[in-house]
Design a protein around this motif. Structure first.
Motif, PDB file in Angstrom:
ATOM      1  N   ARG A   2       0.853  -1.199   0.000  1.00 54.72           N
ATOM      2  CA  ARG A   2       0.000   0.000   0.000  1.00 54.72           C
ATOM      3  C   ARG A   2       0.883   1.241   0.000  1.00 54.72           C
ATOM      4  NH1 ARG A   2      -5.514   0.311  -0.239  1.00 54.72           N
ATOM      5  NH2 ARG A   2      -5.899   1.252   1.799  1.00 54.72           N
ATOM      6  N   VAL A   3       0.584   2.158  -0.921  1.00 52.31           N
ATOM      7  CA  VAL A   3       1.351   3.397  -1.047  1.00 52.31           C
ATOM      8  C   VAL A   3       0.365   4.556  -1.127  1.00 52.31           C
ATOM      9  CG1 VAL A   3       2.805   4.723  -2.655  1.00 52.31           C
ATOM     10  CG2 VAL A   3       3.342   2.319  -2.175  1.00 52.31           C
ATOM     11  N   VAL A  31      -3.140   3.491  -2.744  1.00 52.82           N
ATOM     12  CA  VAL A  31      -3.205   2.589  -3.898  1.00 52.82           C
ATOM     13  C   VAL A  31      -2.455   1.297  -3.574  1.00 52.82           C
ATOM     14  CG1 VAL A  31      -3.455   4.417  -5.621  1.00 52.82           C
ATOM     15  CG2 VAL A  31      -1.169   3.685  -4.941  1.00 52.82           C
ATOM     16  N   ASP A  32      -2.892   0.210  -4.197  1.00 55.78           N
ATOM     17  CA  ASP A  32      -2.215  -1.088  -4.066  1.00 55.78           C
ATOM     18  C   ASP A  32      -1.298  -1.278  -5.264  1.00 55.78           C
ATOM     19  OD1 ASP A  32      -3.311  -2.364  -1.648  1.00 55.78           O
ATOM     20  OD2 ASP A  32      -5.228  -2.083  -2.697  1.00 55.78           O
ATOM     21  N   LEU A  33      -0.029  -1.591  -5.003  1.00 52.09           N
ATOM     22  CA  LEU A  33       0.956  -1.780  -6.072  1.00 52.09           C
ATOM     23  C   LEU A  33       1.686  -3.100  -5.844  1.00 52.09           C
ATOM     24  CD1 LEU A  33       2.578   1.790  -6.098  1.00 52.09           C
ATOM     25  CD2 LEU A  33       0.901   0.913  -7.727  1.00 52.09           C
ATOM     26  N   PRO A  34       2.123  -3.749  -6.938  1.00 54.44           N
ATOM     27  CA  PRO A  34       2.945  -4.954  -6.767  1.00 54.44           C
ATOM     28  C   PRO A  34       4.261  -4.603  -6.073  1.00 54.44           C
ATOM     29  CG  PRO A  34       2.198  -4.706  -9.056  1.00 54.44           C
ATOM     30  CD  PRO A  34       1.886  -3.436  -8.349  1.00 54.44           C
ATOM     31  N   ASP A  35       4.762  -5.513  -5.243  1.00 54.79           N
ATOM     32  CA  ASP A  35       6.058  -5.289  -4.601  1.00 54.79           C
ATOM     33  C   ASP A  35       7.110  -5.013  -5.673  1.00 54.79           C
ATOM     34  OD1 ASP A  35       4.880  -5.690  -2.210  1.00 54.79           O
ATOM     35  OD2 ASP A  35       5.788  -7.653  -1.801  1.00 54.79           O
ATOM     36  N   LEU A  68       9.640   1.706  -4.798  1.00 55.74           N
ATOM     37  CA  LEU A  68       8.745   2.083  -3.699  1.00 55.74           C
ATOM     38  C   LEU A  68       8.653   0.954  -2.672  1.00 55.74           C
ATOM     39  CD1 LEU A  68       6.038   3.686  -5.976  1.00 55.74           C
ATOM     40  CD2 LEU A  68       7.455   4.917  -4.313  1.00 55.74           C
ATOM     41  N   ALA A  69       8.269   1.318  -1.450  1.00 56.73           N
ATOM     42  CA  ALA A  69       8.123   0.347  -0.369  1.00 56.73           C
ATOM     43  C   ALA A  69       6.790   0.582   0.340  1.00 56.73           C
ATOM     44  CB  ALA A  69       9.278   0.484   0.624  1.00 56.73           C
TER      45      ALA A  69
END
Lengths: 83, 208
Positions: A2-3, A31-35, A68-69
């Protein structure tokens, strides 16, 4: 992961559809992003115009290659000419 | 009503506030409509040192909104602005660089500043300078501007704490163009916002 994504001024129209609980403000949402997603991949996925932009992650400038993390705050601002 | 025997407390407080600006060192990049006007405001406010950079020379068209005079057309902006600021006071230390500022020289030119003021013209340079200042001057507040052109409402020009160490002045959208030129009045409003936010940050009031 989550970012928090913030898109300012003319870029706010590129915010993806979000559920009410994901909205942070008029120009920011979770927003939800792939690792392993990079800043550049977010910009490409959103289809942001190829114009000058100021990109910050957690309050500091970040290049497109920045990975991103979980919990990061990504903010993108498009400056316009004149001064 | 007789004058008080000693200055009113408010005036003493004001003198103290001015004194707190004397050790301050502010960097301005771009000495056009924003930068040249921000510079005189900070000089009059009592900021002790200004670091000023611009590669350009004064053009006749600049007189519409920039702090220069007709007999200075053709001079480097650093030279003309220094002369004009010294006519206000010689108390402010001026460090001037007639050069283009980018990632290669920003850290060297602006070492030790308390606030970095972005006052350039193009969107590309604004983005480049804010990024470079954020990377090379960690912890230094950045007061930038975007959206100062045209005849839109003066009240749309505001100061925002945008993100991190960046404060942004302007209406964010009014880009300079043939239909939306730069008016002295609206550019000066933005310059006033940038100068005043700089003063507030220096005094310890970072809220926009």
């Amino acid at each position: 992961m989550r970012v928090q994504l913030a898109l300012f001024a003319s870029l706010s129209q590129y915010l993806p559809e979000a559920a009410a609980e994901d909205r942070v403000s008029a120009h920011a949402q979770m927003v939800d992003l792939p690792d392993g997603t990079t800043v550049g991949q977010v910009i490409t996925t959103l289809g942001l115009p190829d114009e000058p932009r100021i990109v910050f992650v957690n309050g500091r400038h970040a290049p497109d290659e920045h990975t991103l993390a979980e919990g990061d705050r990504l903010a993108i601002f498009p400056p316009v000419a004149g001064g | 009503m007789p004058y008080p025997a000693r200055p009113a407390p408010a005036i003493e407080e004001y003198a103290d506030l001015r004194a707190r600006l004397a050790p301050a060192r502010v960097g301005i990049v771009g000495l056009g409509g924003l930068g040249s006007n921000i510079a005189w405001m900070l000089v009059r406010a009592g900021v002790g040192t200004l670091v000023l950079a611009d590669h350009d020379r004064v053009d006749a068209s600049n007189l519409e909104r920039q702090f220069y005079f007709a007999d200075q057309v053709g001079l480097p902006k650093t030279e003309a602005l220094s002369a004009n600021l010294r006519r206000i006071t010689t108390a402010t230390r001026l460090e001037c660089f007639q050069t283009h500022v980018d990632e290669s020289n920003l850290r060297e030119l602006y070492a030790g500043i308390d606030v970095f003021v972005e006052a350039v013209d193009t969107a590309h340079d604004k983005a480049m300078l804010v990024a470079a200042a954020s990377e090379q001057l960690p912890g230094v507040p950045i007061v930038a501007a975007s959206g100062v052109a045209g005849y839109g409402s003066p009240n749309d020009v505001i100061t925002r704490h945008l993100m991190g160490e960046v404060w942004m002045v302007g209406d964010l959208v009014s880009e300079v163009s043939a239909e939306h030129p730069l008016f002295a009045s609206r550019v000066a409003i933005a310059a006033g916002h940038q100068a005043h936010m700089t003063v507030r940050i220096l005094l310890g009031y970072p809220e926009a």
